[in-house]
Scaffold this motif. Structure first.
Motif, PDB file in Angstrom:
ATOM      1  N   ILE A  52       0.844  -1.205   0.000  1.00  0.00           N
ATOM      2  CA  ILE A  52       0.000   0.000   0.000  1.00  0.00           C
ATOM      3  C   ILE A  52       0.876   1.251   0.000  1.00  0.00           C
ATOM      4  N   TYR A  53       1.891   1.265   0.858  1.00  0.00           N
ATOM      5  CA  TYR A  53       2.735   2.454   0.983  1.00  0.00           C
ATOM      6  C   TYR A  53       3.430   2.823  -0.323  1.00  0.00           C
ATOM      7  N   TRP A  54       4.113   1.867  -0.924  1.00  0.00           N
ATOM      8  CA  TRP A  54       4.905   2.185  -2.109  1.00  0.00           C
ATOM      9  C   TRP A  54       4.054   2.675  -3.286  1.00  0.00           C
ATOM     10  N   PRO A  55       3.007   1.949  -3.707  1.00  0.00           N
ATOM     11  CA  PRO A  55       2.215   2.450  -4.840  1.00  0.00           C
ATOM     12  C   PRO A  55       1.570   3.808  -4.545  1.00  0.00           C
ATOM     13  N   ASP A  56       1.064   3.991  -3.330  1.00  0.00           N
ATOM     14  CA  ASP A  56       0.420   5.255  -2.974  1.00  0.00           C
ATOM     15  C   ASP A  56       1.413   6.409  -3.083  1.00  0.00           C
ATOM     16  N   MET A  57       2.584   6.248  -2.503  1.00  0.00           N
ATOM     17  CA  MET A  57       3.584   7.308  -2.552  1.00  0.00           C
ATOM     18  C   MET A  57       4.056   7.568  -3.976  1.00  0.00           C
ATOM     19  N   LEU A  58       4.324   6.498  -4.724  1.00  0.00           N
ATOM     20  CA  LEU A  58       4.845   6.667  -6.087  1.00  0.00           C
ATOM     21  C   LEU A  58       3.823   7.306  -7.018  1.00  0.00           C
ATOM     22  N   VAL A  59       2.576   6.864  -6.939  1.00  0.00           N
ATOM     23  CA  VAL A  59       1.535   7.452  -7.794  1.00  0.00           C
ATOM     24  C   VAL A  59       1.294   8.911  -7.417  1.00  0.00           C
ATOM     25  N   SER A  60       1.275   9.208  -6.121  1.00  0.00           N
ATOM     26  CA  SER A  60       1.071  10.588  -5.676  1.00  0.00           C
ATOM     27  C   SER A  60       2.191  11.484  -6.196  1.00  0.00           C
ATOM     28  N   ALA A  61       3.437  11.019  -6.072  1.00  0.00           N
ATOM     29  CA  ALA A  61       4.567  11.807  -6.554  1.00  0.00           C
ATOM     30  C   ALA A  61       4.513  11.990  -8.065  1.00  0.00           C
ATOM     31  N   ALA A  62       4.157  10.912  -8.782  1.00  0.00           N
ATOM     32  CA  ALA A  62       4.071  11.007 -10.239  1.00  0.00           C
ATOM     33  C   ALA A  62       3.007  12.003 -10.668  1.00  0.00           C
ATOM     34  N   LEU A  63       1.855  11.972 -10.018  1.00  0.00           N
ATOM     35  CA  LEU A  63       0.804  12.941 -10.329  1.00  0.00           C
ATOM     36  C   LEU A  63       1.273  14.359 -10.009  1.00  0.00           C
ATOM     37  N   GLY A  64       1.951  14.505  -8.878  1.00  0.00           N
ATOM     38  CA  GLY A  64       2.426  15.831  -8.497  1.00  0.00           C
ATOM     39  C   GLY A  64       3.412  16.399  -9.492  1.00  0.00           C
ATOM     40  N   TYR A  65       4.431  15.626  -9.830  1.00  0.00           N
ATOM     41  CA  TYR A  65       5.436  16.121 -10.771  1.00  0.00           C
ATOM     42  C   TYR A  65       4.867  16.250 -12.184  1.00  0.00           C
ATOM     43  N   GLY A  66       3.952  15.342 -12.523  1.00  0.00           N
ATOM     44  CA  GLY A  66       3.288  15.476 -13.822  1.00  0.00           C
ATOM     45  C   GLY A  66       2.486  16.754 -13.901  1.00  0.00           C
ATOM     46  N   GLY A  67       1.818  17.102 -12.801  1.00  0.00           N
ATOM     47  CA  GLY A  67       1.061  18.351 -12.755  1.00  0.00           C
ATOM     48  C   GLY A  67       1.965  19.559 -12.890  1.00  0.00           C
ATOM     49  N   VAL A  68       3.129  19.526 -12.231  1.00  0.00           N
ATOM     50  CA  VAL A  68       4.082  20.629 -12.349  1.00  0.00           C
ATOM     51  C   VAL A  68       4.560  20.761 -13.794  1.00  0.00           C
ATOM     52  N   ALA A  69       4.897  19.633 -14.410  1.00  0.00           N
ATOM     53  CA  ALA A  69       5.376  19.659 -15.801  1.00  0.00           C
ATOM     54  C   ALA A  69       4.297  20.197 -16.733  1.00  0.00           C
ATOM     55  N   LEU A 247      13.105  32.223 -15.750  1.00  0.00           N
ATOM     56  CA  LEU A 247      12.523  32.251 -14.409  1.00  0.00           C
ATOM     57  C   LEU A 247      11.163  31.549 -14.327  1.00  0.00           C
ATOM     58  N   ARG A 248      10.449  31.473 -15.460  1.00  0.00           N
ATOM     59  CA  ARG A 248       9.076  30.981 -15.448  1.00  0.00           C
ATOM     60  C   ARG A 248       8.924  29.576 -14.859  1.00  0.00           C
ATOM     61  N   PRO A 249       9.701  28.574 -15.293  1.00  0.00           N
ATOM     62  CA  PRO A 249       9.510  27.230 -14.728  1.00  0.00           C
ATOM     63  C   PRO A 249       9.689  27.192 -13.211  1.00  0.00           C
ATOM     64  N   LEU A 250      10.706  27.874 -12.697  1.00  0.00           N
ATOM     65  CA  LEU A 250      10.932  27.871 -11.258  1.00  0.00           C
ATOM     66  C   LEU A 250       9.792  28.565 -10.529  1.00  0.00           C
ATOM     67  N   LEU A 251       9.308  29.667 -11.069  1.00  0.00           N
ATOM     68  CA  LEU A 251       8.202  30.383 -10.424  1.00  0.00           C
ATOM     69  C   LEU A 251       6.943  29.525 -10.370  1.00  0.00           C
ATOM     70  N   ILE A 252       6.651  28.835 -11.471  1.00  0.00           N
ATOM     71  CA  ILE A 252       5.468  27.966 -11.487  1.00  0.00           C
ATOM     72  C   ILE A 252       5.612  26.852 -10.454  1.00  0.00           C
ATOM     73  N   ALA A 253       6.792  26.243 -10.405  1.00  0.00           N
ATOM     74  CA  ALA A 253       7.027  25.183  -9.425  1.00  0.00           C
ATOM     75  C   ALA A 253       6.872  25.711  -8.003  1.00  0.00           C
ATOM     76  N   LEU A 254       7.364  26.917  -7.739  1.00  0.00           N
ATOM     77  CA  LEU A 254       7.246  27.504  -6.404  1.00  0.00           C
ATOM     78  C   LEU A 254       5.797  27.821  -6.063  1.00  0.00           C
ATOM     79  N   VAL A 255       5.030  28.281  -7.046  1.00  0.00           N
ATOM     80  CA  VAL A 255       3.614  28.566  -6.807  1.00  0.00           C
ATOM     81  C   VAL A 255       2.866  27.273  -6.451  1.00  0.00           C
ATOM     82  N   ILE A 256       3.145  26.196  -7.165  1.00  0.00           N
ATOM     83  CA  ILE A 256       2.490  24.919  -6.871  1.00  0.00           C
ATOM     84  C   ILE A 256       2.911  24.413  -5.493  1.00  0.00           C
ATOM     85  N   ALA A 257       4.201  24.528  -5.183  1.00  0.00           N
ATOM     86  CA  ALA A 257       4.666  24.128  -3.855  1.00  0.00           C
ATOM     87  C   ALA A 257       4.010  24.982  -2.767  1.00  0.00           C
ATOM     88  N   SER A 258       3.814  26.272  -3.049  1.00  0.00           N
ATOM     89  CA  SER A 258       3.132  27.146  -2.093  1.00  0.00           C
ATOM     90  C   SER A 258       1.683  26.720  -1.903  1.00  0.00           C
TER      91      SER A 258
END
Length: 365
Positions: A52-69, A247-258
């Motif tokens: 449960i832990y591994w798939p949940d964490m990996l899918v969540s991270a993939a969705l997160g980074y995919g959303g940032v991209a 600067l744009r990619p970093l700013l977008i990533a920071l906004v999502i992290a915020s």
């Protein structure tokens, strides 16, 4: 480390609470029946399941980074905004596994701590050392709700303006973390007083400005070294990327992290009732000062994921894996019923809890 350290609190000589009366739960005795039932009814639910832990964490991270991209690459605003929302929710869920790392036995999930730090903790500049050895103090029997609790502020007894300030300052956290890892930590290697200051004041995910972290020792100190090194290299790389990609990619990533930090701060705002003013509390009193938001609250899995919708139950059973909390809640509710201590920590949703806290700061409960 949190930006809300600027808030004056009853733990500080700079300010007092909105009311001098102590919190109403400090004198509550322990409900022995509840504590016994919580342990006895859940003995078979204590194993952390890697499946449960591994798939949940990996899918969540993939969705997160995919959303940032997607938010960076898409130029059509609706698509970019949708990706940003997915990024916020995915990274937020992936990030909250740091809470699980502080409670599960270090041998329970081989490789999970390393994998989480590599994929989530270091990229988000919040490696696990920032919570390990800190969050457990919040669960200590004699520390909860006191000046020695790094994760407690008597918000219900403070001024009304502290609530919006508490929430909004979370937006500054990603920038603060970037400066910490890219500038302050490297400088601290050659300026020992700065290194000691950074560790004591801005190396823990805490909300109590009176909290000072003790220097790391032994194996933990070695883990801190490698995690700090990884976070600093990554932070410097992020800043250097501006020269290659603008600067744009970093700013977008920071906004999502915020956005993820803001969501976590809102969850923190309603994780407890915040009605204790420094007195030592029984386990039952700590439970009743904490919050469950069980079904049928539909949105709770989004703003309180990874089992945190059962935060009060978590204070009864801190080592219970997040995937077992729903079943533990069902068993306790069925066994004890709805009219005693256990049911008193359940609330219908986010907005009633925020409204209750706001009323408390204005003198009503």
């Amino acid at each position: 480390m949190t930006a809300q350290n600027v808030i004056e609190t009853p733990f500080s000589p700079l300010a007092g609470p909105a009311t001098a009366a102590p919190g109403p739960r400090a004198g509550i005795p322990d409900d022995r029946e509840l504590l016994r039932a919580a342990v006895e009814l859940t003995r078979d639910l204590t194993t952390a399941r890697a499946a449960i832990y591994w798939p949940d964490m990996l899918v969540s991270a993939a969705l997160g980074y995919g959303g940032v991209a997607g938010a960076i690459l898409f130029t059509h605003p609706p698509a970019a905004i949708l990706c940003a929302v997915v990024g916020v929710l995915g990274l937020y869920r992936a990030m909250l596994f740091i809470h699980e790392l502080t409670h599960i036995h270090r041998d329970a999930l081989p490789g999970f701590r390393f994998g989480w730090n590599l994929l989530v903790g270091i990229p988000l500049l919040t490696p696990s050392f920032m919570y390990e050895g800190v969050h457990t103090l919040h669960h200590a029997r004699t520390r909860y709700g006191t000046v020695e609790d790094p994760e407690y502020l008597p918000l219900a007894l403070m001024k009304p303006w502290t609530l919006p300030l508490f929430v909004v300052t979370a937006l500054l956290l990603p920038v603060a973390l970037l400066i910490r890892s890219a500038v302050l930590v490297p400088l601290g290697t050659v300026v020992p007083p700065l290194r000691r200051l950074v560790w004591a004041r801005i190396s823990a995910l805490s909300i109590n400005p009176a909290f000072r972290r003790r220097p790391p020792e032994g194996e933990f100190a070695r883990m801190v070294f490698w995690q700090e090194l990884g976070a600093s290299i990554w932070a410097i790389t992020l800043i250097a990327s501006v020269f290659a990609f603008g600067l744009r990619p970093l700013l977008i990533a920071l906004v999502i992290a915020s956005g993820a930090a803001l969501l976590n701060q809102i969850r923190t705002l309603v994780a407890h009732l915040w009605e204790n003013e420094g007195e030592t509390m029984t386990v039952t009193a700590q439970y009743l000062d904490s919050v469950n938001v069980p079904p049928p609250a539909l949105l709770a899995p989004l703003w309180a994921p990874v089992g945190l919708r059962y935060h009060a139950l978590h204070h009864l059973l801190p080592s219970m894996p997040y995937h077992s909390l729903a079943e533990a809640h069902r068993r306790l509710s069925a066994h004890i019923g709805g009219r005693d201590t256990y049911a008193k920590a359940s609330y219908p949703g986010l907005f009633p809890l925020v409204a209750r806290l706001a009323r408390s700061t204005m003198g009503g409960r």
